[in-house]
Scaffold this motif. Structure first.
Motif, mmCIF file in Angstrom:
data_model
loop_
_atom_site.group_PDB
_atom_site.id
_atom_site.type_symbol
_atom_site.label_atom_id
_atom_site.label_comp_id
_atom_site.label_asym_id
_atom_site.label_seq_id
_atom_site.Cartn_x
_atom_site.Cartn_y
_atom_site.Cartn_z
ATOM 1 N N ALA A 89 0.849 -1.167 -0.033
ATOM 2 C CA ALA A 89 0.097 0.023 0.001
ATOM 3 C C ALA A 89 0.838 1.295 -0.012
ATOM 4 O O ALA A 89 1.890 1.284 0.428
ATOM 5 N N LEU A 90 0.165 2.425 -0.358
ATOM 6 C CA LEU A 90 0.854 3.672 -0.678
ATOM 7 C C LEU A 90 -0.013 4.796 -0.270
ATOM 8 O O LEU A 90 -1.249 4.670 -0.624
ATOM 9 N N GLN A 141 -6.252 0.965 10.622
ATOM 10 C CA GLN A 141 -7.452 0.116 10.293
ATOM 11 C C GLN A 141 -7.627 -0.159 8.959
ATOM 12 O O GLN A 141 -7.756 -1.402 8.445
ATOM 13 N N TRP A 142 -7.034 0.828 8.081
ATOM 14 C CA TRP A 142 -7.327 0.654 6.275
ATOM 15 C C TRP A 142 -6.251 -0.368 6.121
ATOM 16 O O TRP A 142 -6.365 -1.262 5.178
ATOM 17 N N LEU A 143 -5.026 0.099 6.721
ATOM 18 C CA LEU A 143 -3.777 -0.936 6.272
ATOM 19 C C LEU A 143 -3.889 -2.445 6.819
ATOM 20 O O LEU A 143 -3.701 -3.225 6.093
ATOM 21 N N VAL A 144 -4.721 -2.578 7.949
ATOM 22 C CA VAL A 144 -5.042 -4.046 8.389
ATOM 23 C C VAL A 144 -5.871 -4.613 7.273
ATOM 24 O O VAL A 144 -5.651 -6.053 6.773
ATOM 25 N N ASP A 145 -6.784 -3.784 6.912
ATOM 26 C CA ASP A 145 -7.700 -4.475 5.807
ATOM 27 C C ASP A 145 -6.997 -4.886 4.544
ATOM 28 O O ASP A 145 -7.456 -5.932 3.888
ATOM 29 N N VAL A 146 -5.933 -3.918 4.075
ATOM 30 C CA VAL A 146 -5.271 -4.310 3.048
ATOM 31 C C VAL A 146 -4.526 -5.633 3.176
ATOM 32 O O VAL A 146 -4.674 -6.452 2.408
ATOM 33 N N SER A 151 -6.477 -8.427 -2.312
ATOM 34 C CA SER A 151 -6.599 -9.354 -3.284
ATOM 35 C C SER A 151 -5.240 -9.461 -4.433
ATOM 36 O O SER A 151 -5.348 -10.087 -5.205
ATOM 37 N N MET A 152 -4.271 -8.723 -4.181
ATOM 38 C CA MET A 152 -3.081 -8.884 -4.933
ATOM 39 C C MET A 152 -1.857 -9.083 -3.984
ATOM 40 O O MET A 152 -1.810 -8.752 -2.828
ATOM 41 N N ASP A 153 -0.553 -9.463 -4.627
ATOM 42 C CA ASP A 153 0.606 -9.834 -3.923
ATOM 43 C C ASP A 153 1.214 -8.463 -3.816
ATOM 44 O O ASP A 153 2.186 -8.527 -2.846
#
Length: 173
Positions: A89-90, A141-146, A151-153
């Protein structure tokens, strides 16, 4: 210094030499270390974010490769050893100091979570259910969901690029 237009943007520039101040930037990194379907979190003991549970992370040092930065930050804040798996993530946050935050998926290597007692005052692996009762920062919270539902590596480290580019940290799909 004077303000003058450089590449179509007003910038501070030296009146005596070719120096141009291109802006203020910071690069932050964060780790998403998952062990037994639980995510490593630390509770911030200092501002910003004092009292919030977040993923371990920090800022890169000027001459430190980013891959070393995130391994160091995880170890310093939690005592856990982890290895970079890839970028998942970024966050781009344009403001007076433009911040770019890069989140790394990391493999758990070993160690029990122990807070450093300076930057963080608690550390552990937590399930989604446990996090519901915790003061988890919204961005975390958003990062944990990611990390748990992505759905990608993501981008993986390119350890053998087709062309040697020494001194570059390279990541690719």
């Amino acid at each position: 210094m004077e303000t003058r237009e450089v590449d179509g943007t007003p910038r501070r520039a030296c009146t005596q030499c070719s120096f141009v101040h291109w802006g203020n930037y910071s690069i932050g990194v964060g780790a998403l270390v998952v062990k037994d379907d639980k995510v490593l979190l630390v509770r911030r003991a200092q501002e910003p974010g004092k009292g919030y549970w977040t993923n371990p992370g920090g800022y890169i040092e000027q001459l430190e490769p980013i891959e070393e930065t995130i391994v160091r930050e995880v170890r310093e804040e939690s005592g856990v050893e982890a290895r970079v798996k890839g970028i998942i993530a970024l966050r781009d946050q344009p403001r007076s100091i433009h911040n770019v935050y890069i989140a790394f998926e990391m493999d758990y290597v070993g160690g029990e979570p122990i807070p450093d007692g300076v930057e963080v005052d608690a550390a552990g692996f937590y399930s989604m259910e446990e996090m519901e009762a915790m003061n988890v920062a919204p961005f975390t919270q958003w990062l944990v969901d990611v990390a748990l539902h992505g759905s990608m590596d993501g981008l993986a480290i390119d350890r053998e690029p087709v062309v040697p580019l020494n001194g570059n940290g390279l990541f690719r799909v």
